[in-house]
Design a protein around this motif. Structure first.
Motif, PDB file in Angstrom:
ATOM      1  N   LEU A   1       0.752  -1.354  -0.016  1.00  0.00           N
ATOM      2  CA  LEU A   1       0.030  -0.159   0.047  1.00  0.00           C
ATOM      3  C   LEU A   1       0.647   1.431   0.106  1.00  0.00           C
ATOM      4  N   GLU A   2       0.294   2.162  -0.713  1.00  0.00           N
ATOM      5  CA  GLU A   2       1.218   3.587  -0.899  1.00  0.00           C
ATOM      6  C   GLU A   2       0.337   4.446  -0.238  1.00  0.00           C
ATOM      7  N   PRO A   3       1.042   5.788  -0.103  1.00  0.00           N
ATOM      8  CA  PRO A   3       0.320   6.794   0.374  1.00  0.00           C
ATOM      9  C   PRO A   3      -0.874   7.252  -0.444  1.00  0.00           C
ATOM     10  N   ALA A   4      -0.709   7.222  -1.524  1.00  0.00           N
ATOM     11  CA  ALA A   4      -1.677   7.821  -2.352  1.00  0.00           C
ATOM     12  C   ALA A   4      -2.963   6.783  -2.615  1.00  0.00           C
ATOM     13  N   GLY A   5      -2.534   5.602  -2.457  1.00  0.00           N
ATOM     14  CA  GLY A   5      -3.791   4.590  -2.389  1.00  0.00           C
ATOM     15  C   GLY A   5      -4.657   4.713  -1.124  1.00  0.00           C
ATOM     16  N   ALA A   6      -3.912   4.918  -0.037  1.00  0.00           N
ATOM     17  CA  ALA A   6      -4.418   5.032   1.211  1.00  0.00           C
ATOM     18  C   ALA A   6      -5.522   6.202   1.380  1.00  0.00           C
ATOM     19  N   ALA A   7      -4.743   7.476   0.656  1.00  0.00           N
ATOM     20  CA  ALA A   7      -5.574   8.737   0.461  1.00  0.00           C
ATOM     21  C   ALA A   7      -6.843   8.635  -0.318  1.00  0.00           C
ATOM     22  N   ARG A   8      -6.607   7.917  -1.324  1.00  0.00           N
ATOM     23  CA  ARG A   8      -7.926   7.546  -2.316  1.00  0.00           C
ATOM     24  C   ARG A   8      -8.994   6.755  -1.686  1.00  0.00           C
ATOM     25  N   ALA A   9      -8.596   5.852  -0.909  1.00  0.00           N
ATOM     26  CA  ALA A   9      -9.600   4.958  -0.103  1.00  0.00           C
ATOM     27  C   ALA A   9     -10.439   5.718   0.981  1.00  0.00           C
ATOM     28  N   VAL A  10      -9.769   6.624   1.517  1.00  0.00           N
ATOM     29  CA  VAL A  10     -10.418   7.355   2.628  1.00  0.00           C
ATOM     30  C   VAL A  10     -11.160   8.357   1.753  1.00  0.00           C
ATOM     31  N   GLU A  11     -10.771   9.227   0.673  1.00  0.00           N
ATOM     32  CA  GLU A  11     -11.531   9.863   0.028  1.00  0.00           C
ATOM     33  C   GLU A  11     -12.693   9.437  -0.483  1.00  0.00           C
ATOM     34  N   ALA A  12     -12.578   7.874  -0.718  1.00  0.00           N
ATOM     35  CA  ALA A  12     -13.880   7.462  -1.452  1.00  0.00           C
ATOM     36  C   ALA A  12     -14.756   7.126  -0.254  1.00  0.00           C
TER      37      ALA A  12
ATOM     38  N   MET B   1       7.486  -8.427   6.994  1.00  0.00           N
ATOM     39  CA  MET B   1       6.370  -8.451   7.871  1.00  0.00           C
ATOM     40  C   MET B   1       6.033  -7.259   8.489  1.00  0.00           C
ATOM     41  N   LEU B   2       6.969  -6.199   8.562  1.00  0.00           N
ATOM     42  CA  LEU B   2       6.674  -4.910   8.877  1.00  0.00           C
ATOM     43  C   LEU B   2       5.870  -4.163   7.651  1.00  0.00           C
ATOM     44  N   ARG B   3       6.268  -4.551   6.632  1.00  0.00           N
ATOM     45  CA  ARG B   3       5.630  -3.791   5.530  1.00  0.00           C
ATOM     46  C   ARG B   3       4.038  -4.189   5.216  1.00  0.00           C
ATOM     47  N   ILE B   4       3.919  -5.557   5.497  1.00  0.00           N
ATOM     48  CA  ILE B   4       2.425  -5.736   5.207  1.00  0.00           C
ATOM     49  C   ILE B   4       1.777  -5.574   6.476  1.00  0.00           C
ATOM     50  N   ASN B   5       2.300  -5.735   7.718  1.00  0.00           N
ATOM     51  CA  ASN B   5       1.488  -5.541   9.020  1.00  0.00           C
ATOM     52  C   ASN B   5       1.264  -4.195   9.414  1.00  0.00           C
ATOM     53  N   LEU B   6       2.473  -3.458   9.434  1.00  0.00           N
ATOM     54  CA  LEU B   6       2.449  -1.876  10.095  1.00  0.00           C
ATOM     55  C   LEU B   6       2.089  -0.959   8.917  1.00  0.00           C
ATOM     56  N   ARG B   7       2.870  -0.939   7.827  1.00  0.00           N
ATOM     57  CA  ARG B   7       2.645  -0.048   7.039  1.00  0.00           C
ATOM     58  C   ARG B   7       1.175   0.423   6.499  1.00  0.00           C
ATOM     59  N   PRO B   8       0.214  -0.553   6.172  1.00  0.00           N
ATOM     60  CA  PRO B   8      -0.924  -0.361   5.831  1.00  0.00           C
ATOM     61  C   PRO B   8      -1.812   0.225   6.873  1.00  0.00           C
ATOM     62  N   THR B   9      -1.623  -0.212   8.207  1.00  0.00           N
ATOM     63  CA  THR B   9      -2.238   0.541   9.305  1.00  0.00           C
ATOM     64  C   THR B   9      -1.905   1.883   9.647  1.00  0.00           C
ATOM     65  N   TYR B  10      -0.463   2.297   9.237  1.00  0.00           N
ATOM     66  CA  TYR B  10      -0.203   3.566   9.528  1.00  0.00           C
ATOM     67  C   TYR B  10      -0.636   4.438   8.492  1.00  0.00           C
ATOM     68  N   LEU B  11      -0.666   3.992   7.200  1.00  0.00           N
ATOM     69  CA  LEU B  11      -0.962   4.778   6.083  1.00  0.00           C
ATOM     70  C   LEU B  11      -2.399   5.133   6.070  1.00  0.00           C
ATOM     71  N   VAL B  12      -3.280   4.120   6.244  1.00  0.00           N
ATOM     72  CA  VAL B  12      -4.834   4.375   6.251  1.00  0.00           C
ATOM     73  C   VAL B  12      -5.288   5.289   7.471  1.00  0.00           C
ATOM     74  N   THR B  13      -4.675   5.064   8.609  1.00  0.00           N
ATOM     75  CA  THR B  13      -4.836   5.831   9.879  1.00  0.00           C
ATOM     76  C   THR B  13      -4.395   7.481   9.407  1.00  0.00           C
TER      77      THR B  13
END
Length: 175
Positions: free
Chosen positions: A1-12, A48-60
């Motif tokens: 997950l990238e920052p732009a993808g998280a932002a698009r999901a929240v915007e939607a 493991m950090l990338r798939i567990n922590l990164r999405p949580t951080y970016l979406v939040t």
């Protein structure tokens, strides 16, 4: 997950002005076992950090301004029992889930005065077809069904849990 993808999901999720964002649930994650620490490549630890922590951080991160603007709300993160009770061969997973727990506690402290609460659920082994296939000899009756985890998450995302922030809720089934 990238920052732009998280932002698009929240915007939607916030596209409808009549229904402001009131809750975010971070469910993305994954598990991989390995060897002992000295046997595990750093790339697997990083994964493991990338798939567990990164999405949580970016979406939040993307959702917090919306929650604050709405006057508050809930963030629910999914960690794991391994964050507080590690087991051999999963140092990367346990570390990543402990990082999710620490991140959620930081969000709870940082946003409490802005009306945003953040809590974490810590499931044990989840009774899924994939887990049953991976562990066919295990006692599946002891595992926690996804619907039971969902009920705890639903409560933490609802206004009923308004006085609760910074909690780490064990959801272990009978394990």
């Amino acid at each position: 997950l990238e920052p732009a993808g998280a932002a698009r999901a929240v915007e939607a999720a916030t596209a409808e002005p009549a229904a402001p964002l009131r809750a975010v649930v971070n469910l993305v994650g994954g598990y991989a076992s390995g060897g002992l620490v000295h046997e595990t490549p750093v790339e697997e630890f990083d994964r493991m950090l990338r798939i567990n922590l990164r999405p949580t951080y970016l979406v939040t991160q993307a959702a917090l301004p919306h929650l604050v603007a709405a006057g508050g709300g809930a963030v629910v993160c999914v960690s794991a029992r391994a964050a507080v009770a590690p087991f051999p061969g999963a140092a990367g997973y346990a570390t990543a889930k402990a990082a999710v727990l620490a991140f959620a506690n930081a969000v709870a402290v940082e946003y409490r005065q802005r009306g945003v609460r953040c809590n974490t659920v810590l499931p044990s082994v989840i009774d899924t077809p994939a887990n049953r296939a991976a562990q066919p000899e295990a006692d599946h009756r002891r595992w926690v069904p996804p619907a039971e985890i969902a009920g705890v998450i639903r409560f933490l995302a609802s206004d009923e849990s308004a006085p609760t922030s910074g909690a780490s809720i064990p959801v272990y089934g009978r394990a």
